[in-house]
Enzyme design. Structure first.
Site, PDB file in Angstrom:
ATOM      1  N   LYS A  52       0.817  -1.194   0.000  1.00 11.50           N
ATOM      2  CA  LYS A  52       0.000   0.000   0.000  1.00 11.50           C
ATOM      3  C   LYS A  52       0.862   1.260   0.000  1.00 11.50           C
ATOM      4  O   LYS A  52       0.378   2.354  -0.232  1.00 11.50           O
ATOM      5  CB  LYS A  52      -0.880   0.005   1.272  1.00 11.50           C
ATOM      6  CG  LYS A  52      -1.929  -1.112   1.267  1.00 11.50           C
ATOM      7  CD  LYS A  52      -2.622  -1.233   2.622  1.00 11.50           C
ATOM      8  CE  LYS A  52      -1.832  -2.223   3.419  1.00 11.50           C
ATOM      9  NZ  LYS A  52      -2.405  -2.880   4.550  1.00 11.50           N
ATOM     10  N   GLY A  53       2.134   1.072   0.300  1.00 17.06           N
ATOM     11  CA  GLY A  53       3.034   2.209   0.508  1.00 17.06           C
ATOM     12  C   GLY A  53       3.112   3.207  -0.636  1.00 17.06           C
ATOM     13  O   GLY A  53       3.306   4.398  -0.405  1.00 17.06           O
ATOM     14  N   GLU A 108       7.319   2.536  -6.381  1.00 16.21           N
ATOM     15  CA  GLU A 108       7.484   1.979  -5.043  1.00 16.21           C
ATOM     16  C   GLU A 108       7.767   3.109  -4.050  1.00 16.21           C
ATOM     17  O   GLU A 108       8.317   4.147  -4.410  1.00 16.21           O
ATOM     18  CB  GLU A 108       8.639   0.961  -5.150  1.00 16.21           C
ATOM     19  CG  GLU A 108       9.045   0.135  -4.007  1.00 16.21           C
ATOM     20  CD  GLU A 108       8.050  -0.564  -3.118  1.00 16.21           C
ATOM     21  OE1 GLU A 108       7.004   0.015  -2.797  1.00 16.21           O
ATOM     22  OE2 GLU A 108       8.391  -1.666  -2.670  1.00 16.21           O
ATOM     23  N   ASP A 109       7.352   2.919  -2.810  1.00 12.51           N
ATOM     24  CA  ASP A 109       7.575   3.956  -1.808  1.00 12.51           C
ATOM     25  C   ASP A 109       9.054   4.118  -1.459  1.00 12.51           C
ATOM     26  O   ASP A 109       9.587   5.213  -1.437  1.00 12.51           O
ATOM     27  CB  ASP A 109       6.738   3.700  -0.534  1.00 12.51           C
ATOM     28  CG  ASP A 109       6.918   2.296   0.058  1.00 12.51           C
ATOM     29  OD1 ASP A 109       7.692   1.479  -0.492  1.00 12.51           O
ATOM     30  OD2 ASP A 109       6.275   2.001   1.090  1.00 12.51           O
ATOM     31  N   ASP A 112      14.863  -0.243  -0.145  1.00 12.07           N
ATOM     32  CA  ASP A 112      15.597  -0.462   1.100  1.00 12.07           C
ATOM     33  C   ASP A 112      16.629  -1.570   0.856  1.00 12.07           C
ATOM     34  O   ASP A 112      17.661  -1.323   0.253  1.00 12.07           O
ATOM     35  CB  ASP A 112      14.569  -0.813   2.179  1.00 12.07           C
ATOM     36  CG  ASP A 112      15.143  -0.906   3.589  1.00 12.07           C
ATOM     37  OD1 ASP A 112      16.063  -0.148   3.911  1.00 12.07           O
ATOM     38  OD2 ASP A 112      14.653  -1.739   4.377  1.00 12.07           O
ATOM     39  N   LYS A 140      17.271   4.135   0.256  1.00 14.18           N
ATOM     40  CA  LYS A 140      18.181   3.988   1.408  1.00 14.18           C
ATOM     41  C   LYS A 140      19.328   3.076   0.953  1.00 14.18           C
ATOM     42  O   LYS A 140      19.323   1.884   1.252  1.00 14.18           O
ATOM     43  CB  LYS A 140      17.428   3.271   2.536  1.00 14.18           C
ATOM     44  CG  LYS A 140      16.986   4.122   3.692  1.00 14.18           C
ATOM     45  CD  LYS A 140      16.614   3.224   4.861  1.00 14.18           C
ATOM     46  CE  LYS A 140      15.154   3.266   5.178  1.00 14.18           C
ATOM     47  NZ  LYS A 140      14.773   2.354   6.277  1.00 14.18           N
ATOM     48  N   PHE A 161      14.594   4.529  10.095  1.00 17.12           N
ATOM     49  CA  PHE A 161      13.238   4.065   9.795  1.00 17.12           C
ATOM     50  C   PHE A 161      12.306   5.264   9.654  1.00 17.12           C
ATOM     51  O   PHE A 161      12.125   6.042  10.587  1.00 17.12           O
ATOM     52  CB  PHE A 161      12.734   3.101  10.867  1.00 17.12           C
ATOM     53  CG  PHE A 161      11.491   2.376  10.406  1.00 17.12           C
ATOM     54  CD1 PHE A 161      11.588   1.280   9.565  1.00 17.12           C
ATOM     55  CD2 PHE A 161      10.226   2.819  10.775  1.00 17.12           C
ATOM     56  CE1 PHE A 161      10.442   0.634   9.087  1.00 17.12           C
ATOM     57  CE2 PHE A 161       9.079   2.182  10.313  1.00 17.12           C
ATOM     58  CZ  PHE A 161       9.193   1.086   9.474  1.00 17.12           C
ATOM     59  N   VAL A 162      11.711   5.395   8.487  1.00 16.80           N
ATOM     60  CA  VAL A 162      10.869   6.551   8.207  1.00 16.80           C
ATOM     61  C   VAL A 162       9.405   6.164   8.014  1.00 16.80           C
ATOM     62  O   VAL A 162       9.093   5.040   7.620  1.00 16.80           O
ATOM     63  CB  VAL A 162      11.370   7.330   6.967  1.00 16.80           C
ATOM     64  CG1 VAL A 162      12.699   8.013   7.245  1.00 16.80           C
ATOM     65  CG2 VAL A 162      11.474   6.426   5.741  1.00 16.80           C
ATOM     66  N   ASP A 168       4.502   3.107   6.445  1.00 17.92           N
ATOM     67  CA  ASP A 168       3.864   2.837   7.725  1.00 17.92           C
ATOM     68  C   ASP A 168       4.801   2.259   8.771  1.00 17.92           C
ATOM     69  O   ASP A 168       5.870   1.740   8.467  1.00 17.92           O
ATOM     70  CB  ASP A 168       2.737   1.821   7.529  1.00 17.92           C
ATOM     71  CG  ASP A 168       3.278   0.407   7.287  1.00 17.92           C
ATOM     72  OD1 ASP A 168       4.066   0.233   6.342  1.00 17.92           O
ATOM     73  OD2 ASP A 168       2.937  -0.505   8.067  1.00 17.92           O
ATOM     74  N   ARG A 174       0.668   6.185   7.544  1.00 15.79           N
ATOM     75  CA  ARG A 174       0.645   6.306   6.082  1.00 15.79           C
ATOM     76  C   ARG A 174       0.032   7.647   5.675  1.00 15.79           C
ATOM     77  O   ARG A 174       0.382   8.221   4.648  1.00 15.79           O
ATOM     78  CB  ARG A 174      -0.194   5.180   5.459  1.00 15.79           C
ATOM     79  CG  ARG A 174       0.405   3.796   5.613  1.00 15.79           C
ATOM     80  CD  ARG A 174      -0.328   2.823   4.688  1.00 15.79           C
ATOM     81  NE  ARG A 174      -0.120   1.429   5.033  1.00 15.79           N
ATOM     82  CZ  ARG A 174       0.928   0.696   4.647  1.00 15.79           C
ATOM     83  NH1 ARG A 174       1.878   1.229   3.914  1.00 15.79           N
ATOM     84  NH2 ARG A 174       1.033  -0.564   4.993  1.00 15.79           N
TER      85      ARG A 174
HETATM   86  P1  IMP Z   1      13.043  -3.872   0.611  1.00 19.28           P
HETATM   87  O1  IMP Z   1      12.498  -5.127   0.026  1.00 19.28           O
HETATM   88  O2  IMP Z   1      13.899  -4.126   1.802  1.00 19.28           O
HETATM   89  O3  IMP Z   1      13.719  -2.963  -0.390  1.00 19.28           O
HETATM   90  O4  IMP Z   1      11.851  -3.113   1.274  1.00 19.28           O
HETATM   91  C1  IMP Z   1      10.875  -2.501   0.596  1.00 19.28           C
HETATM   92  C2  IMP Z   1       9.664  -2.318   1.483  1.00 19.28           C
HETATM   93  O5  IMP Z   1       9.989  -2.304   2.870  1.00 19.28           O
HETATM   94  C3  IMP Z   1       9.038  -0.987   1.191  1.00 19.28           C
HETATM   95  O6  IMP Z   1       8.088  -1.095   0.179  1.00 19.28           O
HETATM   96  C4  IMP Z   1       8.438  -0.610   2.510  1.00 19.28           C
HETATM   97  O7  IMP Z   1       7.126  -1.106   2.593  1.00 19.28           O
HETATM   98  C5  IMP Z   1       9.282  -1.293   3.552  1.00 19.28           C
HETATM   99  N1  IMP Z   1      10.244  -0.355   4.182  1.00 19.28           N
HETATM  100  C6  IMP Z   1      11.575  -0.301   3.999  1.00 19.28           C
HETATM  101  N2  IMP Z   1      12.146   0.679   4.713  1.00 19.28           N
HETATM  102  C7  IMP Z   1      11.123   1.277   5.372  1.00 19.28           C
HETATM  103  C8  IMP Z   1      11.062   2.397   6.283  1.00 19.28           C
HETATM  104  O8  IMP Z   1      12.046   3.068   6.634  1.00 19.28           O
HETATM  105  N3  IMP Z   1       9.821   2.709   6.740  1.00 19.28           N
HETATM  106  C9  IMP Z   1       8.692   2.019   6.394  1.00 19.28           C
HETATM  107  N4  IMP Z   1       8.710   0.984   5.543  1.00 19.28           N
HETATM  108  C10 IMP Z   1       9.917   0.617   5.043  1.00 19.28           C
HETATM  109 MG    MG Z   2       5.430  -1.405   3.981  1.00 23.62          MG
END
Ligand code: IMP
Ligand code: MG
Length: 193
Positions: A52-53, A108-109, A112, A140, A161-162, A168, A174
């Site tokens: 949902k991000g 994508e939001d 990470d 990040k 962590f944001v 969220d 959100r």
């Molecule tokens: P990744 O697979 O680790 O790149 O993570 C992607 C997903 O993790 C994002 O779509 C977010 O939903 C969640 N996420 C990663 N970092 C944060 C953060 O700092 N705050 C909130 N959600 C995060």
């Molecule tokens: Mg998320």
């Protein structure tokens, strides 16, 4: 004294320190939208938002890209209640329509670890889009464990962590119009690893 924006949204025992104001985010989204249209002049663009991000980022991005734009959503399982990833990705909602031959921008939001986008890009590539690009509001890079690159990045942020603007913590924040760093003021412990 008037309460600050973030304190009006904060949950008891939690604090949110503003990192990116709502105005800064909107300005940057307008720039990204212009860049995307410049890169694909006259093409029909199909935005694919990761629920949902990415909901708010996609809706603002779509409204700022001139011309022919359509969109769809996909959902994957990611973080649960904790602030750290399970490291596993599962598709929980697939697209409504085919992306074969289309110019697709995955929206994508946050990028990470890269695990989520790496998984999605592999799936989408197999479906033969004409072009496949990635737009993320936040990046990040310090946290990356899978090599993934976004073509359009709103803001590169430090390893914190944001929340807000779609992001969220336990499904909360959100709706915050800005992006801020979450911290815990009471006995709760920060779980981000
Ligand atoms: P990744 O697979 O680790 O790149 O993570 C992607 C997903 O993790 C994002 O779509 C977010 O939903 C969640 N996420 C990663 N970092 C944060 C953060 O700092 N705050 C909130 N959600 C995060
Ligand atoms: Mg998320």
């Amino acid at each position: 004294m008037a309460k600050s924006l973030t304190s009006r949204f904060a949950h008891p025992g939690e604090n949110v320190r503003t990192l990116l104001s709502a105005a800064r985010i909107q300005k940057r989204i307008r720039e990204l939208a212009a860049q995307i249209r410049k890169d694909f002049p006259g093409e029909q663009l199909h935005l694919v938002g990761v629920l949902k991000g990415a909901a708010f980022f996609l809706s603002d991005l779509a409204r700022n890209i001139p011309g022919d734009v359509s969109f769809d959503f996909i959902a994957v399982s990611s973080y649960g209640k904790e602030t750290k990833s399970s490291g596993q990705v599962r598709l929980t909602r697939d697209l409504d329509s085919s992306i074969d031959g289309r110019t697709v921008i995955v929206v994508e939001d946050i990028l990470d670890t890269g695990v989520t986008l790496n998984y999605l890009l592999r799936i989408f590539q197999q479906r033969k889009p004409k072009h496949l690009r990635v737009a993320v509001l936040l990046d990040k890079p310090e946290r990356r464990i899978t090599p993934v690159r976004a073509d359009y990045v709103g803001f590169t942020i430090p390893n914190e962590f944001v929340v807000g603007f779609g992001l969220d913590y336990a499904e909360r924040y959100r709706n915050l119009p800005s992006v801020g760093v979450l911290s815990f003021t009471s006995l709760k412990k920060k779980a981000h690893g």
